[in-house]
Write a protein that holds these residues in place. Structure first.
Motif, short mmCIF file in Angstrom:
data_model
loop_
_atom_site.label_atom_id
_atom_site.label_comp_id
_atom_site.label_asym_id
_atom_site.label_seq_id
_atom_site.Cartn_x
_atom_site.Cartn_y
_atom_site.Cartn_z
N LYS A 143 0.83 -1.21 0.00
CA LYS A 143 0.00 0.00 0.00
C LYS A 143 0.86 1.25 0.00
O LYS A 143 0.46 2.30 -0.54
N GLN A 144 2.05 1.16 0.63
CA GLN A 144 2.97 2.29 0.66
C GLN A 144 3.72 2.44 -0.66
O GLN A 144 4.46 3.41 -0.85
N GLY A 145 3.58 1.46 -1.54
CA GLY A 145 4.24 1.53 -2.83
C GLY A 145 5.70 1.13 -2.80
O GLY A 145 6.43 1.36 -3.78
N ILE A 146 6.15 0.52 -1.74
CA ILE A 146 7.56 0.13 -1.61
C ILE A 146 7.77 -1.21 -2.31
O ILE A 146 7.09 -2.20 -2.01
N THR A 147 8.72 -1.23 -3.23
CA THR A 147 9.01 -2.44 -4.00
C THR A 147 10.43 -2.96 -3.77
O THR A 147 10.78 -4.02 -4.29
N SER A 148 11.21 -2.22 -2.98
CA SER A 148 12.60 -2.64 -2.75
C SER A 148 13.08 -2.18 -1.38
O SER A 148 12.81 -1.04 -0.97
N ILE A 149 13.77 -3.08 -0.69
CA ILE A 149 14.39 -2.77 0.60
C ILE A 149 15.88 -3.06 0.45
O ILE A 149 16.27 -4.20 0.20
N SER A 268 10.36 -15.94 7.31
CA SER A 268 9.00 -15.93 6.77
C SER A 268 8.69 -14.60 6.10
O SER A 268 8.11 -14.56 5.00
N VAL A 269 9.09 -13.49 6.74
CA VAL A 269 8.86 -12.18 6.15
C VAL A 269 9.66 -12.03 4.87
O VAL A 269 9.14 -11.58 3.83
N SER A 270 10.93 -12.41 4.90
CA SER A 270 11.80 -12.25 3.73
C SER A 270 11.29 -13.05 2.54
O SER A 270 11.25 -12.56 1.40
N ARG A 271 10.91 -14.31 2.77
CA ARG A 271 10.44 -15.15 1.67
C ARG A 271 9.11 -14.65 1.11
O ARG A 271 8.88 -14.68 -0.10
N THR A 272 8.23 -14.17 2.00
CA THR A 272 6.93 -13.68 1.53
C THR A 272 7.09 -12.39 0.75
O THR A 272 6.39 -12.18 -0.27
N LEU A 273 7.99 -11.51 1.18
CA LEU A 273 8.26 -10.29 0.43
C LEU A 273 8.73 -10.63 -0.99
O LEU A 273 8.28 -10.02 -1.97
N LYS A 274 9.62 -11.60 -1.09
CA LYS A 274 10.13 -12.00 -2.40
C LYS A 274 9.00 -12.54 -3.28
O LYS A 274 8.91 -12.20 -4.47
N LEU A 275 8.14 -13.37 -2.69
CA LEU A 275 7.03 -13.93 -3.46
C LEU A 275 6.07 -12.86 -3.95
O LEU A 275 5.45 -13.00 -5.01
N GLY A 277 6.96 -9.87 -4.83
CA GLY A 277 7.63 -8.94 -5.72
C GLY A 277 8.33 -7.78 -5.05
O GLY A 277 8.67 -6.78 -5.70
N ILE A 278 8.56 -7.87 -3.75
CA ILE A 278 9.30 -6.83 -3.03
C ILE A 278 10.71 -7.35 -2.76
O ILE A 278 10.89 -8.32 -2.03
N ARG A 279 11.69 -6.70 -3.38
CA ARG A 279 13.07 -7.17 -3.31
C ARG A 279 13.70 -6.77 -1.98
O ARG A 279 13.55 -5.64 -1.52
N VAL A 280 14.42 -7.70 -1.34
CA VAL A 280 15.19 -7.43 -0.13
C VAL A 280 16.66 -7.63 -0.48
O VAL A 280 17.09 -8.74 -0.80
N GLY A 281 17.43 -6.54 -0.43
CA GLY A 281 18.83 -6.59 -0.85
C GLY A 281 19.74 -7.32 0.12
O GLY A 281 20.79 -7.82 -0.25
#
Length: 476
Positions: A143-149, A268-275, A277-281
């Motif tokens: 909702k915040q529009g964040i697609t990359s961390i 769990s958070v990291s894998r769900t973010l990836k699924l 479409g939110i990239r975690v560097g």
């Protein structure tokens, strides 16, 4: 029409239970208690029994009312009562999640930070209707529009000190799913399933956890032999689950304690973010002076937590309440400080807590002891107390024999079935019960604490059924 029928039915049930309760006399009660205490099963045992009229405070019958006995999980009623008094029925754990760093367009140039506050219900299978924190984080980021961390998913677990388990618990209990500790960040009930194949020669195949918890090892220290005698121990320092004893040539499934629930939450958070479409560097981004509150996850209400833990006798949930009692009282969030607060509370309410020796919140510590007199006094006090927006009492949160609890096999066949509120407690050579009768509108508080009896546990439970029937059921 249907509504009126059920209203009349409820009134009738309450009337029946109340009518039965009026027939209870001191002579009848003491006779039933004496018969129970003189049974050969109790020849070398430690036994406390009491029945008290709530309104008058009169003891209708008792045996060793002031002798401290091991309480097992009946101690959960003590911690739950204190939580209702001190934290409140509508209290919720509030877990904040922050964006730590600068937001540049759709990118967080920093870390996602989850602050642990000791909520025992995060990801719990017992509260599936409550919004899962992982889903909540992902949806709020979208909702915040964040697609990359650029940084990592981090946790702040500094609120509660190491170790997570109570120092008075037996080492043999710590690896099992009833001995898991309480952390600042608990997740998925702090348990996991250990699966492995025994070979009969001391070796194992395909050993793994479900779900996989990063960083937790499985160490095999079993000796050769094909006897089915597997033991598990917990090593916190590694952390690791250690296999001991011998194993047959078969597949084993054990529910065990997760010593690092925060690692499972991060994963769990990291894998769900990836699924999603939110990239975690996963870059090492230092902490920022800019921290933004992304969301605050709210637990179920205290009354719902207590209802769940009393029915399932959940040790971790109860320990979380004890630490929360200490923390919210301005104390260090450790068991001993929580117990001091509880003792002060009951003393201030005119309840003699001098005979209560409490070392944890749940009753898993074998040096927890209390006399039945303390339980009766506490239950009498709590019988009149209503809490929160729903005006619930302790008895409303307790299991009932014949509904979601049992003692022996006899009460469900009698008139008092569904009218006995009860909290049980058991461990090796310990079988205890405390409760109310009738559960709808309690008139009597009662407690039975048995340590070191002769004979089988099922036989003892049936004897306690007969004891309660002899006191509360006028048809017998």
């Amino acid at each position: 029409m249907i509504k009126n029928f059920f209203s009349l039915l409820i009134i009738a049930l309450v009337t029946v239970a109340t009518t039965q309760a009026r027939d209870i006399t001191a002579q009848r009660t003491q006779r039933a208690i004496d018969r129970f205490a003189l049974d050969t099963l109790m020849r070398h045992g430690s036994l406390g029994v009491i029945v008290v009229d709530i309104k008058s405070g009169k003891t209708l019958g008792a045996h060793n009312a002031n002798m401290a006995c091991i309480t097992a999980s009946t101690m959960k009623t003590v911690t739950s009562s204190a939580a209702l008094e001190l934290l409140g029925a509508d209290y919720v754990f509030q877990t904040p999640v922050y964006l730590d760093g600068e937001i540049n367009g759709n990118t967080l140039k920093g870390n996602l930070l989850i602050e642990g506050v000791g909520d025992p219900t995060l990801g719990s299978v017992y509260f599936k209707e409550n919004l899962d924190i992982v889903h909540e984080i992902v949806e709020t980021l979208k909702k915040q529009g964040i697609t990359s961390i650029e940084g990592k998913v981090l946790v702040d677990k500094s609120r509660y000190y190491y170790p997570a388990f109570n120092g008075d618990w037996c080492a043999d209990d710590l690896a099992w799913d009833f001995g898991m500790g309480v952390h600042a960040l608990n997740y998925c009930d702090n348990r996991m399933r250990l699966v492995f194949e025994g070979t009969g020669n001391g070796q194992v195949r395909n050993a793994h956890f479900e779900p996989n918890v990063p960083g937790v090892e499985i160490i095999n220290r079993m000796r050769p032999g094909n006897k089915d005698n597997v033991g598990v121990l917990l090593e916190y320092a590694n952390p690791a689950i250690v296999l001991t004893g011998t194993a047959a040539d078969t597949t084993y499934y054990f529910d065990v304690a997760n010593p690092t629930p925060e690692a499972l939450l991060i994963d769990s958070v990291s894998r769900t973010l990836k699924l999603e479409g939110i990239r975690v560097g996963n870059n090492n981004v230092p902490a920022s002076s800019r921290r933004w509150l992304l969301l605050t996850h709210r637990s179920p209400a205290m009354t719902d937590i207590i209802t769940s833990l009393l029915e399932r006798s959940d040790n971790m949930f109860t320990e979380a309440l004890l630490r929360a009692i200490a923390y919210n009282s301005g104390r260090e969030p450790i068991d001993s400080q929580g117990v001091e607060v509880i003792d002060s509370l009951f003393t201030a309410r005119g309840i003699d807590a001098s005979g209560k020796f409490q070392y944890d919140g749940s009753g898993l510590a074998r040096n927890n002891k209390a006399p039945v007199r303390f339980f009766a006094d506490m239950l009498c006090y709590m019988a009149e107390r209503r809490f929160g927006s729903k005006q619930l009492r302790l008895v409303d949160l307790m299991p009932r024999v014949g509904v979601n609890a049992r003692i022996g096999t006899i009460i469900p066949e009698t008139a008092i079935s569904t009218h006995v509120a009860v909290k049980s407690g058991s461990m090796r050579d310990v079988q205890c019960y405390v409760g109310y009768y009738p559960a709808e509108e309690p008139q009597y508080a009662w407690a039975v604490l048995v340590n070191n009896w002769h004979g089988s546990r099922p036989n003892l439970k049936n004897m306690i059924d007969r004891l309660l029937i002899g006191i509360f059921d006028p048809e017998h």
